[in-house]
Design a protein around this motif. Structure first.
Motif, short mmCIF file in Angstrom:
data_model
loop_
_atom_site.label_atom_id
_atom_site.label_comp_id
_atom_site.label_asym_id
_atom_site.label_seq_id
_atom_site.Cartn_x
_atom_site.Cartn_y
_atom_site.Cartn_z
N ASN A 137 54.07 -29.90 -44.36
CA ASN A 137 53.03 -29.17 -43.63
C ASN A 137 53.49 -27.72 -43.50
O ASN A 137 54.32 -27.36 -42.66
N LEU A 138 52.96 -26.87 -44.38
CA LEU A 138 53.39 -25.47 -44.41
C LEU A 138 53.00 -24.72 -43.14
O LEU A 138 53.72 -23.83 -42.68
N THR A 139 51.86 -25.09 -42.57
CA THR A 139 51.41 -24.40 -41.35
C THR A 139 52.37 -24.65 -40.19
O THR A 139 52.78 -23.71 -39.48
N ASN A 140 52.75 -25.91 -39.99
CA ASN A 140 53.70 -26.22 -38.91
C ASN A 140 55.07 -25.64 -39.20
O ASN A 140 55.81 -25.25 -38.28
N TRP A 141 55.44 -25.57 -40.48
CA TRP A 141 56.75 -25.03 -40.85
C TRP A 141 56.81 -23.53 -40.57
O TRP A 141 57.78 -23.02 -40.00
N TRP A 142 55.77 -22.82 -40.98
CA TRP A 142 55.81 -21.36 -40.85
C TRP A 142 55.33 -20.87 -39.49
O TRP A 142 55.83 -19.85 -38.99
N CYS A 143 54.37 -21.56 -38.89
CA CYS A 143 53.76 -21.06 -37.64
C CYS A 143 54.18 -21.86 -36.41
O CYS A 143 53.81 -21.49 -35.29
N GLY A 144 54.93 -22.95 -36.62
CA GLY A 144 55.31 -23.77 -35.48
C GLY A 144 54.26 -24.82 -35.16
O GLY A 144 53.06 -24.60 -35.37
N TYR A 145 54.74 -25.93 -34.65
CA TYR A 145 53.82 -27.02 -34.33
C TYR A 145 52.93 -26.65 -33.15
O TYR A 145 53.38 -26.09 -32.16
N LYS A 146 51.63 -27.00 -33.30
CA LYS A 146 50.67 -26.77 -32.22
C LYS A 146 49.69 -27.93 -32.21
O LYS A 146 48.96 -28.15 -33.17
N ALA A 147 49.72 -28.69 -31.13
CA ALA A 147 48.81 -29.83 -31.02
C ALA A 147 47.37 -29.33 -30.99
O ALA A 147 47.04 -28.33 -30.35
N GLY A 148 46.50 -30.03 -31.71
CA GLY A 148 45.09 -29.66 -31.72
C GLY A 148 44.73 -28.58 -32.70
O GLY A 148 43.60 -28.09 -32.70
N ARG A 149 45.66 -28.16 -33.57
CA ARG A 149 45.33 -27.13 -34.56
C ARG A 149 44.29 -27.68 -35.54
O ARG A 149 44.40 -28.81 -36.01
N VAL A 150 43.29 -26.88 -35.88
CA VAL A 150 42.20 -27.34 -36.74
C VAL A 150 42.63 -27.37 -38.20
O VAL A 150 42.40 -28.35 -38.91
N TYR A 151 43.24 -26.28 -38.67
CA TYR A 151 43.55 -26.16 -40.09
C TYR A 151 45.04 -26.33 -40.33
O TYR A 151 45.87 -25.78 -39.60
N ASN A 152 45.38 -27.07 -41.40
CA ASN A 152 46.76 -27.21 -41.83
C ASN A 152 46.81 -27.11 -43.35
O ASN A 152 45.99 -27.73 -44.05
N ALA A 153 47.73 -26.32 -43.85
CA ALA A 153 47.98 -26.24 -45.29
C ALA A 153 49.17 -27.14 -45.59
O ALA A 153 50.26 -26.96 -45.03
N ILE A 154 48.96 -28.11 -46.49
CA ILE A 154 49.98 -29.12 -46.78
C ILE A 154 50.28 -29.08 -48.27
O ILE A 154 49.40 -29.32 -49.11
N GLY A 155 51.51 -28.73 -48.60
CA GLY A 155 51.93 -28.76 -49.98
C GLY A 155 52.63 -30.07 -50.30
O GLY A 155 53.18 -30.72 -49.40
N TYR A 156 52.60 -30.46 -51.59
CA TYR A 156 53.27 -31.71 -51.95
C TYR A 156 53.71 -31.68 -53.41
O TYR A 156 53.17 -30.94 -54.24
#
Length: 394
Positions: A137-156
């Motif tokens: 989860n690139l969004t949580n990795w770069w921006c920090g975890y946030k409960a309830g976030r709408v958008y997440n960019a996930i690389g695989y």
């Protein structure tokens, strides 16, 4: 300065604590704070199931001779996965992909072998097989975890194997090992459901699409999928519990009092330092009078008794002519005017000097000196003693 400031601060602090002690204690609350570091959830939490479908374009040896839009074919997947942290997940499932290509001869197992006038054959394959992906989860990795976030960019990145099936969905024993990379744009519709757009590039080992027995080294496919993800168990992440203290009381008044106290301490220290640095004043003591002649109010004439005193002083002065003397005339300021008092001072000192000279004292040895003010200061009780002439050694 440091000691005084310390004591001033200590006093202000104690006073502030005393005032705060009178206020009712506010309750400390405890909340989860993700910034303090995330805890891993139990194993049965953060599972998900993803179902998607889309289309892709096949790239092999002769495909450039086929119209691009004619190479678009359907694809679909189903996965089961688990997030082990807000950043890392693994998933496994089945992937189906249909490929439309072009060969220079008929190919066994192809769903379609349609000859074209240019000598090529249109081909179409069904491929299905297991797939495994490692996800970040690139969004949580770069921006920090946030409960309830709408958008997440996930690389695989992933790998698997495709089995080639004939038109009756029988395995023709043509297995292709593949690898792939992709980016999932995930939009949370609710706590349990997310809509995703998956852009994927897949590369596979050579497929037998050449009748002469030559094999492509690598062929690939670019796909786009729309999918739904269903989250199972606990969907958010537990964080360390930290205390939240109530906001501090407004201490502006105490700060102002402390600043005022420090200013007073600084001023007192400055005055003390000035006092310590001040040079001592040297006050010359008034020489002790050799004799004093007193006069009644408004009188400057010497009486017989006064002359006897002055004559006795004259004998002393003549005995040691090396010493010089001043005769200071005084008049009290409590009576009379300034003009009268100045005249009395001159006359009283002058009459004493005249008497001394008449008794043989040299004029160089004595001098009349009128003095302003009272001999005994502003003490009205001693004003009668201020009406005098004083004989003092210089």
């Amino acid at each position: 300065m440091k000691k005084a400031t310390f004591f001033a601060c200590a006093c202000a602090l104690l006073m502030g604590q005393s005032l705060m002690a009178q206020e009712p204690a506010q309750e400390v609350t405890y909340v989860e704070d993700a910034s303090q570091g995330l805890l891993l959830n139990k194993f049965n939490n953060n599972w998900f199931i993803t179902i998607d479908g889309g289309a892709g374009v096949y790239f092999s040896k002769y495909d450039s001779h086929r119209k691009f839009t004619d190479r678009i074919a359907p694809a679909a997947d189903i996965y089961v996965g688990k997030w082990f942290s807000p950043v890392i997940a693994l998933r496994a499932g089945a992937s189906w992909m249909q490929n439309k290509g072009l060969a220079n001869g008929p190919v066994g197992g192809a769903l379609v072998n349609e000859y074209r006038p240019d000598g090529f054959y249109k081909t179409k394959y069904n491929q299905v097989g297991p797939a495994f992906d490692a996800m970040i989860n690139l969004t949580n990795w770069w921006c920090g975890y946030k409960a309830g976030r709408v958008y997440n960019a996930i690389g695989y990145v992933g790998a698997g194997a495709y089995l080639t099936l004939d038109e009756d969905w029988h395995n023709i024993h043509d297995t292709n090992i593949f690898g792939r990379v992709g980016l999932i744009n995930s939009f949370n519709l609710s706590k349990r459901v997310a809509l995703s757009l998956d852009i994927r590039y897949t590369f596979m080992d050579g497929h037998n699409d050449n009748v002469n027995g030559n094999y492509d080294k690598i062929y690939s496919s670019l796909n786009a999928f729309l999918g739904l993800t269903f989250n199972l168990g606990k969907t958010n992440w537990s964080a360390p519990v930290v205390p939240v203290c109530p906001p501090a009381e407004n201490c502006d008044a105490l700060r102002a009092r402390l600043s005022a106290a420090e200013a007073r301490v600084a001023d007192l220290e400055r005055q003390l330092q000035d006092c310590l640095n001040r040079k001592p004043e040297v006050v010359e003591a008034e020489p002790e009078a050799l004799a004093t002649v007193y006069f009644p109010i408004g009188v400057s004439r010497l009486t017989r008794e006064d002359k006897n005193i002055v004559n006795a002083v004259a004998d002393v002065l003549k005995a040691d002519t090396s010493k010089k003397y001043d005769v200071k005339g005084y008049a009290d300021t409590f009576t009379g005017t300034d003009a009268i008092n100045n005249r009395l001072r001159d006359q009283r000192a002058g009459n004493v000097v005249k008497q001394l000279i008449s008794r043989g004292v040299s004029a160089d040895q004595v001098k009349a000196v009128p003095v302003q003010g009272n001999l005994h200061g502003d003490n009205a009780a001693l004003q009668s003693l201020d009406r005098c002439a004083v004989i003092i050694e210089r």
